[in-house]
Design a protein around this motif. Sequence first.
Motif, PDB file in Angstrom:
ATOM      1  N   ILE A  19       0.844  -1.207   0.000  1.00 58.50           N
ATOM      2  CA  ILE A  19       0.000   0.000   0.000  1.00 58.50           C
ATOM      3  C   ILE A  19       0.874   1.251   0.000  1.00 58.50           C
ATOM      4  N   LEU A  20       1.923   1.257   0.809  1.00 63.13           N
ATOM      5  CA  LEU A  20       2.826   2.405   0.829  1.00 63.13           C
ATOM      6  C   LEU A  20       3.474   2.601  -0.528  1.00 63.13           C
ATOM      7  N   TYR A  21       3.897   1.520  -1.157  1.00 65.76           N
ATOM      8  CA  TYR A  21       4.514   1.614  -2.482  1.00 65.76           C
ATOM      9  C   TYR A  21       3.525   2.159  -3.513  1.00 65.76           C
ATOM     10  N   ALA A  22       2.263   1.770  -3.394  1.00 64.00           N
ATOM     11  CA  ALA A  22       1.254   2.249  -4.334  1.00 64.00           C
ATOM     12  C   ALA A  22       1.051   3.760  -4.229  1.00 64.00           C
ATOM     13  N   PHE A  23       1.143   4.290  -3.010  1.00 64.94           N
ATOM     14  CA  PHE A  23       0.917   5.719  -2.812  1.00 64.94           C
ATOM     15  C   PHE A  23       2.184   6.565  -2.929  1.00 64.94           C
ATOM     16  N   ASN A  24       3.340   5.978  -2.619  1.00 60.00           N
ATOM     17  CA  ASN A  24       4.579   6.758  -2.651  1.00 60.00           C
ATOM     18  C   ASN A  24       5.765   5.865  -3.001  1.00 60.00           C
ATOM     19  N   PRO A  25       5.907   5.504  -4.279  1.00 60.37           N
ATOM     20  CA  PRO A  25       6.995   4.596  -4.673  1.00 60.37           C
ATOM     21  C   PRO A  25       8.390   5.183  -4.477  1.00 60.37           C
ATOM     22  N   SER A  26       8.485   6.494  -4.383  1.00 62.27           N
ATOM     23  CA  SER A  26       9.815   7.104  -4.211  1.00 62.27           C
ATOM     24  C   SER A  26      10.442   6.742  -2.863  1.00 62.27           C
ATOM     25  N   MET A  27       9.639   6.302  -1.920  1.00 65.45           N
ATOM     26  CA  MET A  27      10.191   5.901  -0.625  1.00 65.45           C
ATOM     27  C   MET A  27      10.988   4.609  -0.716  1.00 65.45           C
ATOM     28  N   PHE A  28      10.856   3.891  -1.830  1.00 62.70           N
ATOM     29  CA  PHE A  28      11.533   2.620  -1.984  1.00 62.70           C
ATOM     30  C   PHE A  28      12.770   2.717  -2.877  1.00 62.70           C
ATOM     31  N   THR A  29      13.144   3.913  -3.266  1.00 58.91           N
ATOM     32  CA  THR A  29      14.350   4.087  -4.075  1.00 58.91           C
ATOM     33  C   THR A  29      15.516   4.411  -3.150  1.00 58.91           C
ATOM     34  N   PHE A  30      16.662   3.870  -3.459  1.00 59.75           N
ATOM     35  CA  PHE A  30      17.847   4.143  -2.667  1.00 59.75           C
ATOM     36  C   PHE A  30      19.069   3.978  -3.553  1.00 59.75           C
ATOM     37  N   GLY A  31      20.142   4.492  -3.086  1.00 59.49           N
ATOM     38  CA  GLY A  31      21.399   4.357  -3.807  1.00 59.49           C
ATOM     39  C   GLY A  31      22.548   4.256  -2.822  1.00 59.49           C
ATOM     40  N   LEU A  32      23.646   3.761  -3.289  1.00 58.43           N
ATOM     41  CA  LEU A  32      24.826   3.660  -2.446  1.00 58.43           C
ATOM     42  C   LEU A  32      25.592   4.972  -2.499  1.00 58.43           C
ATOM     43  N   SER A  33      25.865   5.528  -1.338  1.00 56.95           N
ATOM     44  CA  SER A  33      26.611   6.784  -1.306  1.00 56.95           C
ATOM     45  C   SER A  33      28.068   6.550  -0.915  1.00 56.95           C
ATOM     46  N   ARG A  34      28.441   5.302  -0.715  1.00 58.47           N
ATOM     47  CA  ARG A  34      29.817   4.947  -0.362  1.00 58.47           C
ATOM     48  C   ARG A  34      30.344   3.953  -1.382  1.00 58.47           C
ATOM     49  N   SER A  35      31.641   3.836  -1.422  1.00 56.58           N
ATOM     50  CA  SER A  35      32.241   2.885  -2.353  1.00 56.58           C
ATOM     51  C   SER A  35      32.004   1.455  -1.874  1.00 56.58           C
ATOM     52  N   VAL A  36      32.109   0.524  -2.791  1.00 55.39           N
ATOM     53  CA  VAL A  36      31.936  -0.883  -2.452  1.00 55.39           C
ATOM     54  C   VAL A  36      32.992  -1.305  -1.426  1.00 55.39           C
ATOM     55  N   TYR A  37      34.205  -0.786  -1.558  1.00 56.88           N
ATOM     56  CA  TYR A  37      35.273  -1.143  -0.616  1.00 56.88           C
ATOM     57  C   TYR A  37      34.988  -0.615   0.791  1.00 56.88           C
ATOM     58  N   ALA A  38      34.443   0.578   0.872  1.00 52.38           N
ATOM     59  CA  ALA A  38      34.083   1.119   2.187  1.00 52.38           C
ATOM     60  C   ALA A  38      32.990   0.268   2.827  1.00 52.38           C
ATOM     61  N   LEU A  39      32.029  -0.185   2.031  1.00 52.30           N
ATOM     62  CA  LEU A  39      30.965  -1.038   2.563  1.00 52.30           C
ATOM     63  C   LEU A  39      31.495  -2.400   2.992  1.00 52.30           C
ATOM     64  N   MET A  40      32.442  -2.947   2.227  1.00 55.24           N
ATOM     65  CA  MET A  40      33.049  -4.226   2.612  1.00 55.24           C
ATOM     66  C   MET A  40      33.832  -4.082   3.914  1.00 55.24           C
ATOM     67  N   LEU A  41      34.577  -2.999   4.050  1.00 56.52           N
ATOM     68  CA  LEU A  41      35.322  -2.744   5.280  1.00 56.52           C
ATOM     69  C   LEU A  41      34.364  -2.583   6.455  1.00 56.52           C
ATOM     70  N   ALA A  42      33.267  -1.868   6.236  1.00 63.71           N
ATOM     71  CA  ALA A  42      32.280  -1.677   7.299  1.00 63.71           C
ATOM     72  C   ALA A  42      31.693  -3.016   7.738  1.00 63.71           C
ATOM     73  N   GLY A  43      31.388  -3.882   6.777  1.00 66.74           N
ATOM     74  CA  GLY A  43      30.851  -5.198   7.107  1.00 66.74           C
ATOM     75  C   GLY A  43      31.824  -6.031   7.911  1.00 66.74           C
ATOM     76  N   LEU A  44      33.093  -5.988   7.530  1.00 68.01           N
ATOM     77  CA  LEU A  44      34.111  -6.722   8.288  1.00 68.01           C
ATOM     78  C   LEU A  44      34.253  -6.177   9.709  1.00 68.01           C
ATOM     79  N   LEU A  45      34.211  -4.858   9.846  1.00 71.61           N
ATOM     80  CA  LEU A  45      34.325  -4.260  11.179  1.00 71.61           C
ATOM     81  C   LEU A  45      33.120  -4.586  12.049  1.00 71.61           C
TER      82      LEU A  45
END
Length: 98
Positions: A19-45
């Motif tokens: 229902i939320l997606y039907a009324f406001n699909p923009s709430m389901f859009t996202f993007g990565l603002s960090r590099s893949v390596y930074a995310l991998m390092l964060a996951g390891l930490l």
Amino acid sequence: ERKLWRYFFLTGLLGGGAILYAFNPSMFTFGLSRSVYALMLAGLLVGYGTRLGNGCTSGHGICGVSRLSPRSLMATLTFIALGAATVFVINHLLGSSV
């Protein structure tokens, strides 16, 4: 009958999202603002911190704090403080370049 509430709960979760997606699909859009390596390092930490703290952040934060466990209270305060400090350093001192 005893498990019927689980189906209602799952239906509510999925239905609410639909229902939320039907009324406001923009709430389901996202993007990565960090590099893949930074995310991998964060996951390891995070994994290392989980091992070091003898439990995950949600385990300490939800179960441990609700039991008033002093160890979990300190762990949760430490997670929150270090998380806030990390965001401040990365976004304000390093200029979001990580």
